[in-house]
Scaffold this active site. Structure first.
Site, PDB file in Angstrom:
ATOM      1  N   GLU A 160       0.811  -1.239   0.000  1.00  0.00           N
ATOM      2  CA  GLU A 160       0.000   0.000   0.000  1.00  0.00           C
ATOM      3  C   GLU A 160       0.836   1.278   0.000  1.00  0.00           C
ATOM      4  O   GLU A 160       0.541   2.219   0.742  1.00  0.00           O
ATOM      5  CB  GLU A 160      -0.967  -0.020   1.194  1.00  0.00           C
ATOM      6  CG  GLU A 160      -1.884  -1.232   1.169  1.00  0.00           C
ATOM      7  CD  GLU A 160      -2.787  -1.357   2.388  1.00  0.00           C
ATOM      8  OE1 GLU A 160      -2.837  -0.422   3.208  1.00  0.00           O
ATOM      9  OE2 GLU A 160      -3.441  -2.411   2.536  1.00  0.00           O
ATOM     10  N   GLU A 272      -6.314 -10.484  -1.142  1.00  0.00           N
ATOM     11  CA  GLU A 272      -7.124 -10.243   0.064  1.00  0.00           C
ATOM     12  C   GLU A 272      -8.610 -10.190  -0.288  1.00  0.00           C
ATOM     13  O   GLU A 272      -9.349  -9.319   0.182  1.00  0.00           O
ATOM     14  CB  GLU A 272      -6.692  -8.944   0.750  1.00  0.00           C
ATOM     15  CG  GLU A 272      -5.217  -8.918   1.116  1.00  0.00           C
ATOM     16  CD  GLU A 272      -4.771  -7.660   1.858  1.00  0.00           C
ATOM     17  OE1 GLU A 272      -5.631  -6.870   2.281  1.00  0.00           O
ATOM     18  OE2 GLU A 272      -3.550  -7.471   1.990  1.00  0.00           O
TER      19      GLU A 272
HETATM   20  O1  G3I Z   1      -3.156  -6.517  18.779  1.00  0.00           O
HETATM   21  C1  G3I Z   1      -4.350  -6.160  19.436  1.00  0.00           C
HETATM   22  C2  G3I Z   1      -4.644  -7.103  20.554  1.00  0.00           C
HETATM   23  O2  G3I Z   1      -3.629  -7.010  21.493  1.00  0.00           O
HETATM   24  C3  G3I Z   1      -6.016  -6.774  21.158  1.00  0.00           C
HETATM   25  O3  G3I Z   1      -6.340  -7.768  22.075  1.00  0.00           O
HETATM   26  C4  G3I Z   1      -7.100  -6.741  20.084  1.00  0.00           C
HETATM   27  C5  G3I Z   1      -8.439  -6.309  20.636  1.00  0.00           C
HETATM   28  O4  G3I Z   1      -9.251  -5.760  19.635  1.00  0.00           O
HETATM   29  O5  G3I Z   1      -6.711  -5.820  19.086  1.00  0.00           O
HETATM   30  C6  G3I Z   1      -5.511  -6.241  18.461  1.00  0.00           C
HETATM   31  O6  G3I Z   1      -5.163  -5.486  17.341  1.00  0.00           O
HETATM   32  C7  G3I Z   1      -6.026  -5.587  16.220  1.00  0.00           C
HETATM   33  C8  G3I Z   1      -5.349  -6.446  15.142  1.00  0.00           C
HETATM   34  O7  G3I Z   1      -6.107  -6.408  13.955  1.00  0.00           O
HETATM   35  C9  G3I Z   1      -5.177  -7.897  15.567  1.00  0.00           C
HETATM   36  O8  G3I Z   1      -6.402  -8.491  15.805  1.00  0.00           O
HETATM   37  C10 G3I Z   1      -6.254  -4.186  15.711  1.00  0.00           C
HETATM   38  O9  G3I Z   1      -7.006  -3.456  16.668  1.00  0.00           O
HETATM   39  C11 G3I Z   1      -6.974  -4.198  14.388  1.00  0.00           C
HETATM   40  O10 G3I Z   1      -6.988  -2.871  13.866  1.00  0.00           O
HETATM   41  C12 G3I Z   1      -6.208  -5.111  13.423  1.00  0.00           C
HETATM   42  O11 G3I Z   1      -6.917  -5.089  12.213  1.00  0.00           O
HETATM   43  C13 G3I Z   1      -6.237  -5.641  11.104  1.00  0.00           C
HETATM   44  C14 G3I Z   1      -6.019  -4.572  10.063  1.00  0.00           C
HETATM   45  O12 G3I Z   1      -5.407  -5.147   8.930  1.00  0.00           O
HETATM   46  C15 G3I Z   1      -5.162  -3.431  10.588  1.00  0.00           C
HETATM   47  O13 G3I Z   1      -4.671  -2.612   9.580  1.00  0.00           O
HETATM   48  C16 G3I Z   1      -7.123  -6.743  10.521  1.00  0.00           C
HETATM   49  O14 G3I Z   1      -7.210  -7.816  11.455  1.00  0.00           O
HETATM   50  C17 G3I Z   1      -6.535  -7.246   9.207  1.00  0.00           C
HETATM   51  O15 G3I Z   1      -7.472  -8.089   8.569  1.00  0.00           O
HETATM   52  C18 G3I Z   1      -6.266  -6.065   8.299  1.00  0.00           C
HETATM   53  O16 G3I Z   1      -5.676  -6.532   7.109  1.00  0.00           O
HETATM   54  C19 G3I Z   1      -5.305  -5.557   6.133  1.00  0.00           C
HETATM   55  C20 G3I Z   1      -4.110  -6.084   5.395  1.00  0.00           C
HETATM   56  O17 G3I Z   1      -3.084  -6.393   6.322  1.00  0.00           O
HETATM   57  C21 G3I Z   1      -3.607  -5.090   4.351  1.00  0.00           C
HETATM   58  N1  G3I Z   1      -4.668  -4.655   3.457  1.00  0.00           N
HETATM   59  C22 G3I Z   1      -5.900  -4.216   4.100  1.00  0.00           C
HETATM   60  C23 G3I Z   1      -6.417  -5.259   5.100  1.00  0.00           C
HETATM   61  C24 G3I Z   1      -7.695  -4.794   5.720  1.00  0.00           C
HETATM   62  O18 G3I Z   1      -7.521  -3.633   6.494  1.00  0.00           O
END
Ligand code: G3I
Length: 370
Positions: A160, A272
Site C-alpha cells: 500500500e 485479500e
Molecule cells: O493486537 C491487538 C490485541 O492485542 C487486542 O487484544 C485486540 C483487541 O481488539 O486488538 C488487536 O489489534 C487488532 C489487530 O487487527 C489484531 O487483531 C487491531 O485493533 C486491528 O486494527 C487489526 O486489524 C487488522 C487490520 O489489517 C489493521 O490494519 C485486521 O485484522 C486485518 O485483517 C487487516 O488486514 C489488512 C491487510 O493487512 C492489508 N490490506 C488491508 C487489510 C484490511 O484492512
C-alpha cells in the site's frame, strides 16, 4: 463430517465421497489461499482449521507477520517469533503454500521505527536519520525473511505505498502520509525488494495494494512497477488485494484492470479477496481499517436473502474474470475463513457464514470453475 455432508448435499454432481472444495475446483487454474488468524494456526478454532485444510492450499497470516507482531521492540533482541513460527509450522504440517505479509507498510508498524532513540521523529532532510531508517528496514527484512528462507515462498515486500487519490490530476505517485514515503521516498521500495531478494533469492516478491482496479491508482501502479523493472529491482509478482463490494468493481472494470496489469509481464495474485455486503459499505473502495469499521451493517433483516444473491453474483463476476485471466493469475486468496473472522464482519463478505457453513456465494464461485 457435518461439513463434508453439507458440501456434498449442496452440489448434486458430487458424490458423498468427493465433497466440493475450492482448491479442487480450481486446481487447473490457480492456488486458492486464505488469511488465517492466531486461533486458527494454533489449532484452537477447530472448525476453522477443518475448513482451512479441506478448502484451501495456501495461507496468508492476517496479522502474525506484520512488523508490530514480529518485531515489537528495537534492536536485535526486539523480535518475537512465537506466533509467526506457529503460523509457518501450521502451513508446513498441512503442506500449504505459505505467504508472508508484510515487510514494509505504513500501518501496524511500531512508532519507534520512525523515531530516534530519544523519541524525535526521523526527518527525510537529515542524512543520518535516513541512514538509520534504512538500517532498520535492512535488519528487519534480513532477519524475518532469513528466518523463514525456503519455507515462506511468497512475500508481500511492500504494501500500500501508492497514492490512493482517485483523481488522475493528483500527480503524486506515492502515499504522502506514509512515514516510509515521507522520510525515504521511493528508495525504501527499491531497497526492500533488493534486501528481501538477498535474504531469500528463491522467494516470489510481491508489490501489494488495494483498489488498483481504479484508473488513477492503476496508472500509478503501472508507472511504479515499470520504474522498478527499469532499475532491475527484483519485484516478481503483483498483489491485487480486491476488497470489493456488491457493485464494485464492475465486471468490465475488473477485466480491464487485469488486462492492463498482466501487460507488466508479472504473475498476478489476488491477495485479500472479500466482498462487503453491508449497505453502508457500498461506496467504499478503501482498505483503510477505520473507515471499514464504520461501513459495516445497515442491512435490514428482510434484505438478507437478496444480499446473499447479490454477493453470490458479484463473486461469480469476479471469478469469471479470474478464470479469463488464468494465464496471469497464479493465486487467489480470501481475506478470512468465515464472516465471523473477517475485518469487515458486519458486511458478511466471505463464502462461509459464522457457523462455518457454505453460503450461496460458495456455490456461485465453484460454478465458475466449470
Ligand atoms: O493486537 C491487538 C490485541 O492485542 C487486542 O487484544 C485486540 C483487541 O481488539 O486488538 C488487536 O489489534 C487488532 C489487530 O487487527 C489484531 O487483531 C487491531 O485493533 C486491528 O486494527 C487489526 O486489524 C487488522 C487490520 O489489517 C489493521 O490494519 C485486521 O485484522 C486485518 O485483517 C487487516 O488486514 C489488512 C491487510 O493487512 C492489508 N490490506 C488491508 C487489510 C484490511 O484492512
Amino acid at each position: 463430517m457435518v461439513l463434508f455432508a453439507f458440501f456434498a448435499a449442496g452440489c448434486a454432481s458430487e458424490t458423498i465421497n468427493q465433497p466440493t472444495t475450492l482448491k479442487g475446483a480450481f486446481k487447473h487454474d490457480f492456488s486458492i489461499g486464505v488469511a488465517v488468524n492466531q486461533r486458527q494456526f494454533t489449532g484452537a478454532d477447530t472448525n476453522g482449521v477443518a475448513l482451512i485444510t479441506s478448502q484451501f492450499n495456501s495461507i496468508s497470516p492476517e496479522n502474525a507477520l506484520k512488523w508490530e507482531s514480529v518485531h515489537p521492540r528495537p534492536g536485535a533482541d526486539g523480535y518475537d517469533f512465537a506466533a509467526a513460527d506457529a503460523y509457518v509450522a501450521f502451513g508446513e504440517r498441512n503442506h500449504m503454500l505459505i505467504v508472508g505479509h508484510t515487510l514494509a507498510w505504513h500501518a501496524q508498524t511500531p512508532a519507534w521505527v520512525f523515531r530516534d532513540e530519544n523519541g524525535r521523529p526521523l526527518q527525510g532532510t537529515n542524512a543520518a536519520d535516513r541512514a538509520l531508517l534504512l538500517q532498520r528496514l535492512h535488519d528487519h527484512i534480513q532477519t524475518v525473511v532469513g528466518r523463514y528462507r525456503g519455507q515462506i515462498k511468497i512475500w508481500d515486500v511492500v504494501n500500500e505505498a501508492l497514492n490512493d487519490n482517485e483523481s488522475i490530476a493528483d500527480t503524486n505517485l506515492l502515499r504522502q502520509r506514509s512515514p516510509w514515503v515521507r522520510i525515504l521516498g521511493p528508495e525504501f521500495i527499491v531497497k526492500a525488494f533488493e534486501w528481501a531478494h538477498e535474504a531469500d533469492p528463491k522467494a516470489i516478491l510481491r508489490y501489494n495494494d488495494y483498489s488498483i482496479e481504479n484508473p488513477a491508482k492503476r496508472a500509478r501502479l503501472i508507472a511504479l512497477i515499470k520504474m522498478l523493472q527499469a532499475q532491475h529491482v527484483p519485484v516478481t509478482a503483483i498483489g491485487s488485494q480486491t476488497h470489493a463490494n456488491l457493485t464494485w468493481p464492475s465486471p468490465q472494470l475488473e477485466d480491464e484492470a487485469l488486462t492492463d496489469i498482466a501487460k507488466l509481464g508479472l504473475p498476478i495474485h489476488i491477495t485479500e479477496l472479500d466482498v462487503n455486503g453491508s449497505s453502508r459499505g457500498q461506496r467504499l473502495q478503501s482498505a483503510d481499517v477505520s473507515q471499514n469499521a464504520l461501513a459495516t451493517g445497515g442491512n435490514q433483516p428482510t434484505q438478507a436473502a437478496a444480499v446473499q444473491e447479490q454477493l453470490a453474483a458479484q463473486y461469480a463476476n469476479l471469478f469469471a474474470a479470474f478464470k479469463k485471466h488464468r494465464d496471469a493469475i497464479k493465486l487467489v486468496t480470501f481475506w478470512g475463513v468465515t464472516d465471523a473472522d473477517s475485518w469487515r464482519r458486519g458486511g458478511n463478505p466471505l463464502l462461509f457464514d459464522g457457523h462455518w457453513q457454505p453460503k450461496p456465494a460458495f456455490y456461485a464461485v465453484v460454478q465458475q470453475a466449470k
